[in-house]
Motif scaffolding. Structure first.
Motif, PDB file in Angstrom:
ATOM      1  N   LEU A   9       0.830  -1.200   0.000  1.00  0.00           N
ATOM      2  CA  LEU A   9       0.000   0.000   0.000  1.00  0.00           C
ATOM      3  C   LEU A   9       0.868   1.254   0.000  1.00  0.00           C
ATOM      4  N   PRO A  10       0.675   2.163  -0.983  1.00  0.00           N
ATOM      5  CA  PRO A  10       1.415   3.430  -0.937  1.00  0.00           C
ATOM      6  C   PRO A  10       1.034   4.187   0.327  1.00  0.00           C
ATOM      7  N   THR A  11       2.047   4.639   1.070  1.00  0.00           N
ATOM      8  CA  THR A  11       1.802   5.278   2.368  1.00  0.00           C
ATOM      9  C   THR A  11       2.693   6.510   2.506  1.00  0.00           C
ATOM     10  N   GLU A  12       2.081   7.652   2.764  1.00  0.00           N
ATOM     11  CA  GLU A  12       2.860   8.883   2.991  1.00  0.00           C
ATOM     12  C   GLU A  12       3.656   8.738   4.289  1.00  0.00           C
ATOM     13  N   PRO A  13       4.871   9.301   4.350  1.00  0.00           N
ATOM     14  CA  PRO A  13       5.694   9.144   5.563  1.00  0.00           C
ATOM     15  C   PRO A  13       4.964   9.568   6.830  1.00  0.00           C
ATOM     16  N   ASP A  14       4.152  10.638   6.763  1.00  0.00           N
ATOM     17  CA  ASP A  14       3.482  11.086   7.999  1.00  0.00           C
ATOM     18  C   ASP A  14       2.270  10.234   8.357  1.00  0.00           C
ATOM     19  N   ARG A  15       1.962   9.230   7.509  1.00  0.00           N
ATOM     20  CA  ARG A  15       0.884   8.294   7.855  1.00  0.00           C
ATOM     21  C   ARG A  15       1.423   6.966   8.379  1.00  0.00           C
ATOM     22  N   GLU A  16       2.749   6.800   8.374  1.00  0.00           N
ATOM     23  CA  GLU A  16       3.331   5.549   8.871  1.00  0.00           C
ATOM     24  C   GLU A  16       3.049   5.428  10.367  1.00  0.00           C
ATOM     25  N   TRP A  17       2.816   4.218  10.841  1.00  0.00           N
ATOM     26  CA  TRP A  17       2.427   4.096  12.256  1.00  0.00           C
ATOM     27  C   TRP A  17       3.367   3.185  13.042  1.00  0.00           C
ATOM     28  N   ASP A  18       4.434   2.692  12.407  1.00  0.00           N
ATOM     29  CA  ASP A  18       5.545   2.088  13.105  1.00  0.00           C
ATOM     30  C   ASP A  18       5.168   0.907  14.005  1.00  0.00           C
ATOM     31  N   ASP A  19       4.541  -0.104  13.436  1.00  0.00           N
ATOM     32  CA  ASP A  19       4.317  -1.350  14.151  1.00  0.00           C
ATOM     33  C   ASP A  19       4.322  -2.493  13.126  1.00  0.00           C
ATOM     34  N   TRP A  20       4.050  -3.724  13.590  1.00  0.00           N
ATOM     35  CA  TRP A  20       4.179  -4.874  12.687  1.00  0.00           C
ATOM     36  C   TRP A  20       3.105  -4.878  11.595  1.00  0.00           C
ATOM     37  N   MET A  21       1.952  -4.264  11.849  1.00  0.00           N
ATOM     38  CA  MET A  21       0.959  -4.201  10.768  1.00  0.00           C
ATOM     39  C   MET A  21       1.414  -3.245   9.678  1.00  0.00           C
ATOM     40  N   GLU A  22       2.171  -2.204  10.061  1.00  0.00           N
ATOM     41  CA  GLU A  22       2.746  -1.341   9.027  1.00  0.00           C
ATOM     42  C   GLU A  22       3.730  -2.151   8.170  1.00  0.00           C
ATOM     43  N   THR A  23       4.538  -2.966   8.837  1.00  0.00           N
ATOM     44  CA  THR A  23       5.491  -3.808   8.100  1.00  0.00           C
ATOM     45  C   THR A  23       4.754  -4.735   7.134  1.00  0.00           C
ATOM     46  N   ALA A  24       3.559  -5.156   7.528  1.00  0.00           N
ATOM     47  CA  ALA A  24       2.795  -6.067   6.675  1.00  0.00           C
ATOM     48  C   ALA A  24       2.106  -5.355   5.515  1.00  0.00           C
ATOM     49  N   LEU A  25       1.799  -4.074   5.693  1.00  0.00           N
ATOM     50  CA  LEU A  25       0.910  -3.406   4.734  1.00  0.00           C
ATOM     51  C   LEU A  25       1.577  -2.307   3.913  1.00  0.00           C
ATOM     52  N   SER A  26       2.481  -1.564   4.511  1.00  0.00           N
ATOM     53  CA  SER A  26       2.987  -0.359   3.855  1.00  0.00           C
ATOM     54  C   SER A  26       4.129  -0.647   2.885  1.00  0.00           C
ATOM     55  N   GLY A  27       3.949  -0.164   1.671  1.00  0.00           N
ATOM     56  CA  GLY A  27       5.015  -0.251   0.670  1.00  0.00           C
ATOM     57  C   GLY A  27       5.730   1.070   0.504  1.00  0.00           C
ATOM     58  N   GLY A  28       5.677   1.919   1.554  1.00  0.00           N
ATOM     59  CA  GLY A  28       6.322   3.230   1.461  1.00  0.00           C
ATOM     60  C   GLY A  28       5.591   4.140   0.488  1.00  0.00           C
ATOM     61  N   GLU A  29       6.208   5.263   0.178  1.00  0.00           N
ATOM     62  CA  GLU A  29       5.520   6.275  -0.638  1.00  0.00           C
ATOM     63  C   GLU A  29       5.090   5.749  -2.008  1.00  0.00           C
ATOM     64  N   SER A  30       5.940   4.971  -2.630  1.00  0.00           N
ATOM     65  CA  SER A  30       5.631   4.466  -3.978  1.00  0.00           C
ATOM     66  C   SER A  30       4.758   3.221  -3.933  1.00  0.00           C
ATOM     67  N   GLY A  31       4.713   2.551  -2.785  1.00  0.00           N
ATOM     68  CA  GLY A  31       4.074   1.230  -2.695  1.00  0.00           C
ATOM     69  C   GLY A  31       5.034   0.118  -3.107  1.00  0.00           C
ATOM     70  N   ARG A  32       6.226   0.490  -3.594  1.00  0.00           N
ATOM     71  CA  ARG A  32       7.160  -0.512  -4.138  1.00  0.00           C
ATOM     72  C   ARG A  32       8.462  -0.590  -3.346  1.00  0.00           C
ATOM     73  N   GLU A  33       8.470  -0.023  -2.144  1.00  0.00           N
ATOM     74  CA  GLU A  33       9.742   0.056  -1.401  1.00  0.00           C
ATOM     75  C   GLU A  33      10.191  -1.283  -0.822  1.00  0.00           C
ATOM     76  N   VAL A  34       9.299  -2.251  -0.716  1.00  0.00           N
ATOM     77  CA  VAL A  34       9.711  -3.603  -0.318  1.00  0.00           C
ATOM     78  C   VAL A  34       9.839  -4.482  -1.571  1.00  0.00           C
ATOM     79  N   ILE A  35       8.982  -4.224  -2.548  1.00  0.00           N
ATOM     80  CA  ILE A  35       8.995  -5.033  -3.779  1.00  0.00           C
ATOM     81  C   ILE A  35      10.320  -4.868  -4.530  1.00  0.00           C
ATOM     82  N   GLU A  36      10.848  -3.643  -4.595  1.00  0.00           N
ATOM     83  CA  GLU A  36      12.047  -3.438  -5.425  1.00  0.00           C
ATOM     84  C   GLU A  36      13.281  -4.182  -4.889  1.00  0.00           C
ATOM     85  N   PRO A  37      13.580  -4.117  -3.579  1.00  0.00           N
ATOM     86  CA  PRO A  37      14.709  -4.928  -3.090  1.00  0.00           C
ATOM     87  C   PRO A  37      14.495  -6.428  -3.298  1.00  0.00           C
ATOM     88  N   PHE A  38      13.237  -6.862  -3.212  1.00  0.00           N
ATOM     89  CA  PHE A  38      12.933  -8.277  -3.484  1.00  0.00           C
ATOM     90  C   PHE A  38      13.323  -8.615  -4.927  1.00  0.00           C
TER      91      PHE A  38
END
Ligand SMILES: C[S@@+](CC[C@H](N)C(=O)[O-])C[C@H]1O[C@@H](n2cnc3c(N)ncnc32)[C@H](O)[C@@H]1O
Length: 202
Positions: free
Chosen positions: A108-137
């Protein structure tokens, strides 16, 4: 992570520390299981509850490993009978180790000020682009796949499907749409990735 029957992210944030299987998990499992042969080594990256790895274990004669960054997820998957490694993406796995790799990533594309810093964020947030976990993969996928291996990556129209396909091509991977499913706010796509030649960086 799609339709309106599921709890909102805010609801999940307070109650869950592990992502529970949803329509994206099911679409990915339904698609990838059909490509798996007896004796294959399968890696379920970001296994969460272990749902997808468990499906492989039940429906194929493959050897299956799950991995996740979240220790609560590792525990839950292990309790579901999955062999689990706590790991960041593909880091601990050796070159050419897997015939099949599957990943239902946080997208999920997520603005930095909407990040909530817990394990559900790790499960759902792909950073601003939505691709911040996909690209290193995608940077590392070619390395761990057997030369004739198959990978299946769940992506969403929210994530930019063409951008993901372009990025994969730049890493020596062909991409095909193996399955699609439309929901009110997004289209889910399972990309089937296969090694073509050496990645640009090699
Ligand atoms: C959308 S959930 C999918 C969970 C499960 N595979 C499913 O389909 O129900 C994404 C999972 O990826 C994990 N994850 C996020 N970043 C990761 C990383 N860098 N390395 C390993 N796992 C990660 C999260 O903890 C979460 O369990």
């Amino acid at each position: 992570m799609g339709d309106g029957d599921r709890p909102s992210l805010a609801d999940q944030r307070d109650t869950e520390t592990v992502y529970q299987p949803a329509e994206d998990s099911k679409l990915l499992a339904d698609t990838a299981v059909a490509y798996t042969e007896s004796g294959d080594w399968v890696l379920d990256v970001g296994t969460g509850s272990g749902y997808i790895a468990h499906r492989f274990g039940e429906e194929t004669a493959a050897r299956v490993v799950g991995s996740d960054l979240n220790p609560n997820a590792c525990r839950q998957a292990r309790d579901a009978g999955v062999s689990v490694v706590r790991a960041d993406q593909l880091t601990p796995f050796r070159d050419g180790a897997f015939d099949v790799v599957v990943f239902n990533p946080p997208y999920l594309p997520t603005e930095p000020d909407r990040e909530w810093d817990d394990w559900m964020e790790t499960a759902l947030s792909g950073g601003e682009s939505g691709r911040e976990v996909i690209e290193p993969f995608l940077d590392d996928l070619y390395r761990v796949l057997a030369p004739d291996g198959d990978a299946f990556l769940l992506v969403s129209s929210l994530t930019g499907i063409d951008a993901v396909r372009d990025y994969a091509r730049g890493n020596g991977l062909t991409t095909m749409e193996a399955a699609t499913e439309s929901h009110p706010y997004e289209k889910l796509v399972v990309l089937h990735l296969r090694p073509t030649g050496a990645p640009d960086t090699r």
